[in-house]
Scaffold this motif. Structure first.
Motif, PDB file in Angstrom:
ATOM      1  N   THR A 128      -1.658   3.593   5.874  1.00 35.93           N
ATOM      2  CA  THR A 128      -1.480   4.789   5.024  1.00 35.93           C
ATOM      3  C   THR A 128      -2.408   5.896   5.534  1.00 35.93           C
ATOM      4  OG1 THR A 128      -2.953   3.770   3.388  1.00 35.93           O
ATOM      5  CG2 THR A 128      -0.606   3.693   2.912  1.00 35.93           C
ATOM      6  N   GLU A 140       0.833  -1.212   0.000  1.00 35.68           N
ATOM      7  CA  GLU A 140       0.000   0.000   0.000  1.00 35.68           C
ATOM      8  C   GLU A 140       0.869   1.264   0.000  1.00 35.68           C
ATOM      9  OE1 GLU A 140      -3.054  -1.478  -0.939  1.00 35.68           O
ATOM     10  OE2 GLU A 140      -3.752   0.355   0.041  1.00 35.68           O
ATOM     11  N   GLU A 186      -4.310  -0.519   4.595  1.00 37.15           N
ATOM     12  CA  GLU A 186      -4.837   0.810   4.276  1.00 37.15           C
ATOM     13  C   GLU A 186      -4.928   1.673   5.540  1.00 37.15           C
ATOM     14  OE1 GLU A 186      -8.752   0.646   2.491  1.00 37.15           O
ATOM     15  OE2 GLU A 186      -8.939   2.823   2.643  1.00 37.15           O
TER      16      GLU A 186
END
Ligand code: NAD
Ligand code: WQD
Length: 340
Positions: free
Chosen positions: A260, A26, A257
């Protein structure tokens, strides 16, 4: 999740492991440069003559991007500092830890040393080189046996934690809160994962524990492929609808995710201190439901046997995801999609 402006290079400790390797995919996709530090104490080291552990070679193939790897322990203060001096690191994502609950009961000093001293060493080096942004892999285990569900970040931590692994995560959280109080400028995000499972959709990377799996999902997977005969279900007498334990299983790519997303806090000048966030799905699934879902997904019956309870287990753990949704901009991952 898009890249935070001004944040270019992320140092990832424990990046050759399960959650780390998926998160790196990611990070690279978002446009970050990634430097990995891993001792490979719980992951496969680079093969002879190669620079990268096999999993990071696969990450490079998947993303078409390159990763820099340093084969060392975060306990090695001088070597770790050299890594910071060599690369212009903007933030750290800190996965490196030992994580087997049962093993931690048998080898407490190894766990306290690696996880707590390792984290203290990392924070000290970061302070020395002036990098003060870190995302920490914490765990729902810090809540102990939860008093209410879904469990939010206000729930007390540290009470009733039954094993040295869990206590090491609790102590690391407290260490970071104390540090952020003592010194200005730290931005520390504590991510309390619930039960990460699954693999990158390509199937090229996934969970590949060394030895016999202790966690539910990799064990089921090994039964499914015929490496083990059947799964033992620990306890069929819990106070839950089907009498087996309930957990908040979340897909590892959703967890990736979440990292991030956590980095976006570093782009917020108003954010300082140490702040915890739950990362889960907000939905409970029982052990038997999980086995049934896996059977449906692979089109094969997974043999199981209900046996006695496992020491230290709690009947139910389910996250409240409201804070991560509100402050990290993560959408709920309520419906299957990537899930089993
Ligand atoms: P993992 O064992 O697959 O990965 C951890 C990596 O850290 C391994 O590659 C290991 O070799 C490395 N490592 C350990 N000690 C090190 C050290 N001193 N120096 C450098 N590298 C070191 O584990 P994971 O499942 O990817 O977990 C990542 C993090 O998330 C851990 O901190 C774990 O405690 C935490 N966590 C995991 C789960 C889970 O269910 N997987 C749940 C909650 C929290
Ligand atoms: C899930 C359920 C087992 C294996 C652990 C850590 C926690 C966090 C996540 C790191 C339980 C049952 C399991 C098996 C079974 N990790 N089970 N047969 O215990 O919820 O959480 O991983 O921070 O700290 O404690 O996960 O996957 O081990 O177990 O019946 O062979 O599956 O009893 O109810 P757990 P798990």
């Amino acid at each position: 999740m898009s890249k935070v402006e001004g944040l270019d290079t992320i140092l990832v400790t424990g990046g050759a492991g399960f959650v780390g390797s998926h998160t790196i995919v990611e990070l690279l996709k978002a446009g970050y440069k990634v430097v990995v530090v891993d001792s490979c104490i719980n992951s496969h080291p680079p093969k002879e003559g190669r620079d990268l552990p096999p999993v990071l070679e696969r990450v490079q193939d998947l993303t078409g991007q390159t990763v820099t790897f340093h084969h060392l322990s975060i306990l090695d203060r001088e070597a770790l500092k050299d890594v910071f001096l060599k690369h212009k690191v903007d933030a750290v994502i800190h996965f490196a830890a030992l994580k087997a609950v049962g093993e931690s009961v048998k080898r407490p000093l190894d766990y306290y040393h690696n996880n707590i001293t390792g984290t203290a060493t990392l924070l000290r080096v970061m302070g020395e080189v002036g990098v003060k942004r870190l995302v920490f892999s914490s765990s729902s285990t810090v809540y102990g046996p939860a008093k209410y569900f879904p469990t939010d970040e206000e729930h007390p931590t540290g009470q009733g934690v039954t094993n040295p692994y869990g206590r090491s995560k609790f102590v690391c959280e407290e260490m970071m809160k104390d540090l952020a109080k003592a010194e200005e400028g730290w931005q520390l995000v504590l991510l309390r994962y619930f039960n990460p499972v699954g693999a990158h959709p390509s199937g090229d990377i996934g969970e590949d524990p060394l030895g016999i799996p202790v966690n539910l999902m990799p064990y089921i997977a090994q039964v499914a492929v015929g490496r083990r005969e059947r799964i033992n279900v620990f306890g069929g007498d819990w106070d839950t609808p089907d009498r087996t334990c309930i957990r908040d299983f979340m897909h590892v790519m959703d967890l990736a995710e979440g990292h991030t997303a956590a980095l976006t806090k570093f782009g917020d000048p108003a954010f300082s201190g140490a702040k915890p966030f739950n990362l889960g799905r907000g939905k409970g699934v029982s052990v038997l439901e999980m086995i049934a879902a896996f059977s449906r997904a692979c089109g094969k019956e997974i043999p199981y046997k209900v046996v006695g309870r496992r020491e230290g287990d709690v009947p139910t753990m389910v996250a409240s995801c409201a804070l991560a949704e509100k402050e990290l901009g993560l959408e709920g991952h309520e419906e299957p999609g990537r899930n089993v």
